[in-house]
Design a protein around this motif. Structure first.
Motif, short mmCIF file in Angstrom:
data_model
loop_
_atom_site.label_atom_id
_atom_site.label_comp_id
_atom_site.label_asym_id
_atom_site.label_seq_id
_atom_site.Cartn_x
_atom_site.Cartn_y
_atom_site.Cartn_z
N PHE A 1 -6.96 6.00 -2.89
CA PHE A 1 -7.31 5.15 -1.69
C PHE A 1 -8.48 5.53 -0.81
N LEU B 1 2.08 1.86 -3.55
CA LEU B 1 1.05 2.26 -4.20
C LEU B 1 0.85 3.94 -3.99
N LEU B 2 0.99 4.23 -2.60
CA LEU B 2 0.81 5.81 -2.25
C LEU B 2 1.86 6.53 -3.23
N VAL C 1 -4.57 -0.23 -6.99
CA VAL C 1 -5.18 0.30 -5.50
C VAL C 1 -6.45 -0.62 -5.09
N LYS C 2 -7.46 -0.58 -6.19
CA LYS C 2 -8.59 -1.67 -5.68
C LYS C 2 -8.37 -2.80 -5.30
N GLY D 1 0.77 -1.19 -0.02
CA GLY D 1 0.13 -0.05 -0.01
C GLY D 1 0.93 1.09 0.02
N GLY E 1 -1.97 9.23 -4.84
CA GLY E 1 -2.04 7.86 -4.16
C GLY E 1 -3.04 7.82 -3.22
N TYR F 1 -5.41 -4.22 -4.34
CA TYR F 1 -4.61 -4.33 -3.04
C TYR F 1 -5.76 -4.19 -1.70
N HIS G 1 -4.57 3.03 -10.43
CA HIS G 1 -5.72 2.82 -9.70
C HIS G 1 -6.58 1.53 -9.68
#
Length: 296
Positions: free
Chosen positions: A260, A247-248, A286-287, A244, A256, A289, A283
């Protein structure tokens, strides 16, 4: 009570939610603050870089600070006031509503790349003008100039109103020199979410975190476990957040974290130019994860 006692643990570097017309979304900001505090974050930081402060007007900044005070529920509030024009920062310190602030967080000057002596004099002037203790903020990846350990410790020992530092250089040896050589009551917090665990192991007192916007319980629990010396309990949370964290910061902060928070239903995924939302492929990750790690 010094800053080391007041700001121990996890502070969240709050994003600034926007409506689709790019106005500040105070309803969403209130929802975010409630989310962070109810999940264990110890204090709030307003108007940092994560808040897109360079794109906010002075009146918007004042309105946001007052709103955060009102929503803080007695928790400490740190206010970001920094830049590369020392005189303008001093003017802001004299005109911003700071009575309810616990401390000022001031990022090093960007772009103009002052010498170490210039950085020392810059912070000395800010500290003299500030009605609240000043936290240095070293983030050379954004500013283009590293605030070296020798300069940090010179400020810590020689300038009374310098109360601590948010250290985000990523230089572990530099961090250890600051920890070893700073005064006993000098607050030292991580500005790098990825390495908060090892930095607390080295002697830091907590973190001002981007990650705590979207994973406040996991990240603040991890930080508390670290501060208690329980690394067996901290490590699983550290590794749960690791992807996470990647990704941020993969494309931009706060692109990022806003992605979230939008997926969590807390804010809209809106940023002000020159920032734009995450690219669709990132993105989508993100979903994925959130679905796999947090069952969201």
């Amino acid at each position: 009570m010094n800053l080391k006692e007041q700001l121990k643990g996890t502070g969240v570097a709050l994003v600034t939610p926007f409506k689709e017309n790019f106005e500040v979304d105070f309803d969403a900001l209130g929802k975010l603050i409630d989310f962070c505090l109810s999940n264990g974050v110890e204090y709030l930081t307003a108007l940092g870089t994560t808040a897109e402060a360079p794109t906010l007007s002075k009146q918007e900044k004042i309105d946001i600070v007052n709103f955060v005070y009102d929503k803080a529920n007695g928790k400490p509030v740190v206010v970001g006031i920094g830049g590369n024009n020392t005189r303008e920062i001093i003017h802001e310190l004299e005109t911003f509503p700071l009575d309810k602030a616990t401390a000022i967080l001031s990022a090093s000057p960007y772009y103009n790349k002052p010498s170490q002596e210039g950085l020392y004099q810059h912070y000395k002037a800010i500290a003299a003008a500030s009605p609240k203790p000043v936290l240095l903020y070293n983030v050379p990846g954004r500013t283009g100039r590293n605030l070296e350990a020798s300069t940090v410790n010179r400020l810590a020992h020689e300038v009374k109103n310098i109360g601590g530092i948010k250290e985000a250089s990523g230089l572990m040896e530099q961090c250890m020199h600051i920890i070893r050589d700073s005064p006993e009551d000098f607050l030292i917090v991580s500005g790098d979410d990825h390495v908060t665990l090892p930095l607390i192991a080295a002697g830091m007192h907590g973190v001002i975190s981007v990650t705590a916007n979207c994973f406040p319980k996991e990240f603040s629990d991890m930080t508390r476990y670290c501060l208690a010396g329980d690394y067996a309990a901290a490590r699983p949370l550290h590794y749960k957040c690791l992807e996470g964290n990647d990704l941020l910061f993969e494309e931009n902060n706060p692109s990022g974290v806003k992605a979230f928070l939008a997926e969590l239903g807390i804010i809209k995924n809106v940023l002000r130019l020159p920032l734009v939302p995450l690219s669709q492929p990132v993105h989508d990750r993100v979903k994925k994860y959130l679905k796999e790690e947090f069952k969201k």
